[in-house]
Design an enzyme around this catalytic site. Structure first.
Site, PDB file in Angstrom:
ATOM      1  N   LYS A 186      44.048  16.605  18.732  1.00 32.48           N
ATOM      2  CA  LYS A 186      45.179  16.182  19.558  1.00 32.48           C
ATOM      3  C   LYS A 186      46.175  15.553  18.604  1.00 32.48           C
ATOM      4  O   LYS A 186      45.966  14.434  18.115  1.00 32.48           O
ATOM      5  CB  LYS A 186      44.736  15.171  20.632  1.00 32.48           C
ATOM      6  N   GLY A 230      50.306   4.885  28.563  1.00 35.87           N
ATOM      7  CA  GLY A 230      49.887   3.603  29.136  1.00 35.87           C
ATOM      8  C   GLY A 230      50.850   3.022  30.144  1.00 35.87           C
ATOM      9  O   GLY A 230      50.597   1.953  30.699  1.00 35.87           O
ATOM     10  N   ALA A 240      49.444  11.707  29.245  1.00 40.02           N
ATOM     11  CA  ALA A 240      50.052  10.369  29.136  1.00 40.02           C
ATOM     12  C   ALA A 240      51.000  10.044  30.280  1.00 40.02           C
ATOM     13  O   ALA A 240      51.703  10.903  30.794  1.00 40.02           O
ATOM     14  CB  ALA A 240      50.787  10.180  27.815  1.00 40.02           C
ATOM     15  N   GLY A 241      50.976   8.779  30.634  1.00 43.12           N
ATOM     16  CA  GLY A 241      51.900   8.249  31.622  1.00 43.12           C
ATOM     17  C   GLY A 241      51.406   8.277  33.049  1.00 43.12           C
ATOM     18  O   GLY A 241      52.042   7.739  33.951  1.00 43.12           O
ATOM     19  N   ASN A 280      43.778   8.223  30.326  1.00 45.07           N
ATOM     20  CA  ASN A 280      42.820   7.227  29.857  1.00 45.07           C
ATOM     21  C   ASN A 280      43.046   5.889  30.554  1.00 45.07           C
ATOM     22  O   ASN A 280      42.222   5.405  31.330  1.00 45.07           O
ATOM     23  CB  ASN A 280      42.962   7.081  28.330  1.00 45.07           C
ATOM     24  N   THR A 281      44.229   5.302  30.337  1.00 43.77           N
ATOM     25  CA  THR A 281      44.478   3.936  30.802  1.00 43.77           C
ATOM     26  C   THR A 281      44.305   3.794  32.314  1.00 43.77           C
ATOM     27  O   THR A 281      43.741   2.789  32.780  1.00 43.77           O
ATOM     28  CB  THR A 281      45.898   3.506  30.402  1.00 43.77           C
TER      29      THR A 281
END
Lengths: 260, 65
Positions: free
Chosen positions: A95, A156, A183-184, A205-206
């Site tokens: 990645k 995040g 992301a986001g 993830n977050t």
């Protein structure tokens, strides 16, 4: 579907960072039903060897690993990190992140394209973390990328899909390239939206790791991603401005031509 | 000689990268190494000489998003 030459069934890719504990991370990965987890490299101390424990946890999951080059701000850093990751994780997947701006963690797309070309020529299978920019996407594909991972919003941030038009355009321009929103994402509804646009998968993830109950949130995202996928496959109706009765009008009691 | 390992100044007599790893207690740990910004493959650590001023990175698997 395939990511490079690997057959993949789960459309959920999940990160391994920020969980309250390794046990909760493992439970969340299991609940997500993800087949691919993202991992990273960090400096290792000879006395503490924290990375060794982490690696044994991840191996136990049986998941495929997608190593990232998080934190790299130059082409050279990203390439060396990718080389170290390939050796340690024994995978050609990477990645690829080349970060261009600290506050937004926005990709440096110029460095990204250059690094993608160099790594592809060196045998890597690159998953580029990019923006929704069409021209950058074309250059990444020309550089050898067979997958694109546009951001939904800054890493995040939990803001969801900042530019739905741009993401839809990207999907329309590249109907045969696997597209992963990376992301986001903050809420399962954001993931549904990405999948309803026809995206092939979601990487996050977050939103799971920092939820009050990461395991439950991993389940929520798994359901959402599957729901969005099935919605796209089922070919949803178009929006319209005016009502259209769902109950047939002709033959209703008291109906007559004057109502028509 | 004076080198930098993972950003920290270190004084060592290690002749090779594998000696340096042994000196710092890595044992059989799964790590990857870079010398002056370039991968130093595990298979080459015995031959990889350490010289004064070298910048060494020693990394291991870690959580990532």
């Amino acid at each position: 579907m395939k990511f490079y030459d690997e057959e993949i069934s789960s459309r959920f890719l999940i990160g391994t960072a920020l969980y309250p504990s390794p046990a909760i991370m493992l439970e969340a990965i299991k609940a997500s039903r993800a087949e691919i987890v993202t991992v990273s490299l960090r400096r290792e101390s000879g006395t503490e060897q924290a990375g060794q424990n982490f690696w044994s946890f991840i191996k136990d999951t049986g998941a495929k690993v997608l190593p990232n080059t998080a934190g790299c701000k130059s082409v050279k850093e990203a390439i060396t990190t990718a080389h170290m990751a390939r050796e340690i994780f024994e995978t050609p997947w990477v990645k690829l992140e080349v970060i261009g701006e600290d506050d937004s963690l926005q990709p440096d797309v110029f460095g990204l394209v250059e690094a993608a070309r160099i790594l592809t020529e060196d045998g890597f299978q690159v998953f580029p973390y990019t923006t929704e920019d069409l021209v950058v996407a074309e250059k990444l594909i020309a550089a050898g990328c067979e997958i694109l991972m546009p951001w939904g919003a800054p890493i995040g941030s939990g803001r969801g899909l900042n530019n739905i038009y741009g993401l839809r355009s990207l999907r329309a321009h590249f109907p045969n390239i696997p597209l992963i929103v990376d992301a986001g994402i903050g809420l399962p509804s954001h993931a549904v939206a990405a999948m309803e646009l026809g995206y092939d998968a979601v990487l996050l993830n977050t939103a799971v790791a920092k939820a009050g109950d990461p395991v439950l949130m991993a389940t929520a995202f798994a359901l959402a991603i599957e729901s969005g996928l099935q919605c796209y496959q089922a070919d949803p109706i178009e929006k319209r401005d005016m009502a259209a009765p769902s109950t047939p009008v002709a033959g209703l009691p008291f109906w007559n031509q004057d109502h028509a | 000689m004076n080198i930098v390992v993972n950003g920290q100044p270190v004084t060592t007599q290690a002749a090779s990268l594998s000696d340096l790893l042994a000196e710092h207690g890595y044992g059989t740990a799964k790590v990857a190494t870079a010398v002056n910004g370039t991968l130093a493959p595990a298979s080459m650590r015995h031959e990889q000489e350490i010289v004064d001023g070298d910048q060494i990175e020693i990394v291991a698997p870690m959580q990532g998003g």
